[in-house]
Design a protein around this motif. Sequence first.
Motif, mmCIF file in Angstrom:
data_model
loop_
_atom_site.group_PDB
_atom_site.id
_atom_site.type_symbol
_atom_site.label_atom_id
_atom_site.label_comp_id
_atom_site.label_asym_id
_atom_site.label_seq_id
_atom_site.Cartn_x
_atom_site.Cartn_y
_atom_site.Cartn_z
ATOM 1 N N GLY A 22 0.784 -1.226 0.000
ATOM 2 C CA GLY A 22 0.000 0.000 0.000
ATOM 3 C C GLY A 22 0.810 1.267 0.000
ATOM 4 O O GLY A 22 0.256 2.371 -0.016
ATOM 5 N N THR A 23 2.143 1.170 -0.011
ATOM 6 C CA THR A 23 3.013 2.347 -0.067
ATOM 7 C C THR A 23 3.692 2.409 -1.433
ATOM 8 O O THR A 23 3.748 1.402 -2.161
ATOM 9 C CB THR A 23 4.096 2.290 1.027
ATOM 10 N N PRO A 24 4.252 3.551 -1.820
ATOM 11 C CA PRO A 24 4.978 3.631 -3.097
ATOM 12 C C PRO A 24 6.157 2.661 -3.159
ATOM 13 O O PRO A 24 6.541 2.215 -4.245
ATOM 14 C CB PRO A 24 5.451 5.090 -3.152
ATOM 15 N N GLU A 25 6.720 2.318 -2.002
ATOM 16 C CA GLU A 25 7.881 1.429 -1.988
ATOM 17 C C GLU A 25 7.518 0.002 -2.412
ATOM 18 O O GLU A 25 8.391 -0.769 -2.840
ATOM 19 C CB GLU A 25 8.508 1.403 -0.591
ATOM 20 N N GLN A 26 6.247 -0.364 -2.306
ATOM 21 C CA GLN A 26 5.845 -1.720 -2.677
ATOM 22 C C GLN A 26 6.216 -2.022 -4.125
ATOM 23 O O GLN A 26 6.762 -3.097 -4.426
ATOM 24 C CB GLN A 26 4.339 -1.897 -2.476
ATOM 25 N N ASP A 165 10.987 1.209 -13.660
ATOM 26 C CA ASP A 165 10.690 0.207 -12.648
ATOM 27 C C ASP A 165 10.078 0.789 -11.388
ATOM 28 O O ASP A 165 9.597 0.066 -10.544
ATOM 29 C CB ASP A 165 11.983 -0.515 -12.233
ATOM 30 N N HIS A 166 10.132 2.083 -11.204
ATOM 31 C CA HIS A 166 9.897 2.622 -9.884
ATOM 32 C C HIS A 166 8.773 3.639 -9.869
ATOM 33 O O HIS A 166 8.563 4.386 -10.807
ATOM 34 C CB HIS A 166 11.181 3.294 -9.355
ATOM 35 N N ALA A 167 8.093 3.700 -8.763
ATOM 36 C CA ALA A 167 7.060 4.705 -8.572
ATOM 37 C C ALA A 167 7.678 5.970 -8.007
ATOM 38 O O ALA A 167 8.827 6.010 -7.597
ATOM 39 C CB ALA A 167 5.996 4.161 -7.610
ATOM 40 N N ASP A 168 6.880 7.051 -7.983
ATOM 41 C CA ASP A 168 7.305 8.309 -7.373
ATOM 42 C C ASP A 168 8.582 8.859 -7.980
ATOM 43 O O ASP A 168 9.434 9.401 -7.287
ATOM 44 C CB ASP A 168 7.526 8.133 -5.860
ATOM 45 N N ARG A 169 8.760 8.720 -9.301
ATOM 46 C CA ARG A 169 10.013 9.170 -9.890
ATOM 47 C C ARG A 169 10.176 10.680 -9.837
ATOM 48 O O ARG A 169 11.261 11.193 -10.005
ATOM 49 C CB ARG A 169 10.129 8.664 -11.332
#
Length: 507
Positions: A22-26, A165-169
């Motif tokens: 549930g977090t951007p890190e997931q 690959d990543h969120a919150d870029r």
Amino acid sequence: MPGGLTARIRPLLRDAVAAFAGTPEQARLEAMARRLDEPLRVAIAGRLKAGKSTLLNAFVGERLAATDAGECTRVVTWYANGLADRAWAHPRGAPPRQIRFRRVDGRTVLELGALQADDLDRLVVEVPSSRLERLTLIDTPGIGSLSTDVSARTEAAMRGHGGGDHADRDDPQDEAAPVADAVLYLMRHLHTTDVGFLEAFHQRQFAGVTPVNAIGVLSRADEVGAGRIDAIDIAERVAADYRRDPRVRGLVQTVLPVAGLLAEAAVGLRERDAAALSALARGGPVADALLLTAQRFAGADGAADGIVAAAARRELLASMGLSGVRLSVALLRAGVVHDAVGLARELRRRSGLDALRDTLLTRFAQRRDVLKAQAALGAVERVLARRQVPGAERLRAQVEAVLAGAHELTELRLLNDLRTGTVELGGEELTAEAEALLGADGTDVRARLRLPPDAPVTALRPAVITAVRRWQREAASPAAAADARRAAAVLRRSGEALLAATPRPPA
């Protein structure tokens, strides 16, 4: 080595994904878990006009990467093994879309349609290729470009932003894992921007500057000798000087000379090219006069046209350079090669491409799982430092347990320390022996023991026992510094692991 470490990393990542649900890190952690099963990602980077796309084409064996100044050269582009020829554009903040991919005159053309380079996170090109089964190659725009946006795009890709690959870029505090597992850094000469770029790459991949993930390539090596047929030999001497430079040793594993244009020409050598070169080899004084300068070779000359037409000469000059033409003519005249197949094979070998491929596969691909595990551990540590979640302490304990039980990672850290001068042993020869035992030249037993590739099995166990005894003495030496004794203890353990894995010769 690889299987055990990967098996320990998987449950750690699984637990981390659950803890950060549930977090951007997931999304980042899920991406790291997927990467464990992917081929090694190798970025080809360097300053503008360093020959990155040319080298990539030669490495893959076909002209996939654009080498002109078109829109696609401004975008980070991945080349991966796939079931069919396909290409995908990944717009920022939008789902990927398939784009038209076609071949024109033996080259790949990607049609972006209404998309612009500034709209894109990356391009992905898929082709069926055995040479991409173990490695995914990432072609990056040149750094030091007149366009600061283009240079920034490469640096962002290496730092983990812009890789898809990543969120919150857009978050300036984003601590995503680097997109590439390793890098080939192309340079004509050692420039301050080269050093700065490599330092930035290493600082993101590990806690400090390290050469484990990088190979330096003295690109366009045929230009070092100003068109001479021994240009590659001259470039090898220059590369050897770089390899002895402490600054360079602290940034890359090694430096190799490669004539990318010559290698690409060997890949795409046509029968008509070989026929033209054979005609020049038989051309006598008229051909010799043409070969004096590039301007003469490309110019209109009625007498020369009787040997090879000016248009064909210009094609040869564009495809392999004057040094490549001169070398080809010399090989044909000397009878070293006799046909297009033999000429292509010899040009590829002399270009330095084969040596680079062998080095890439032994120093990077053999360590694929270890490099990926290192990146995964770093990703978990970064998200734990960034966000507090229930179960964080248990995750930290799991990270510590993996690190404590993974001698492969200890070897990497020591190799880094030796190359950067953080730990010093008793002289260059002892350091070279230590680096080899840690896998700097390859992870198989013969490479670690600095034995010839064809050394008999009966020679292995005695050599391992000698190495273990040497490092036992070094670890117990009261004259050695504490850091050197700790390093020797690690090396002794590496030797003991080799001894356990080396079968006794039959009685």
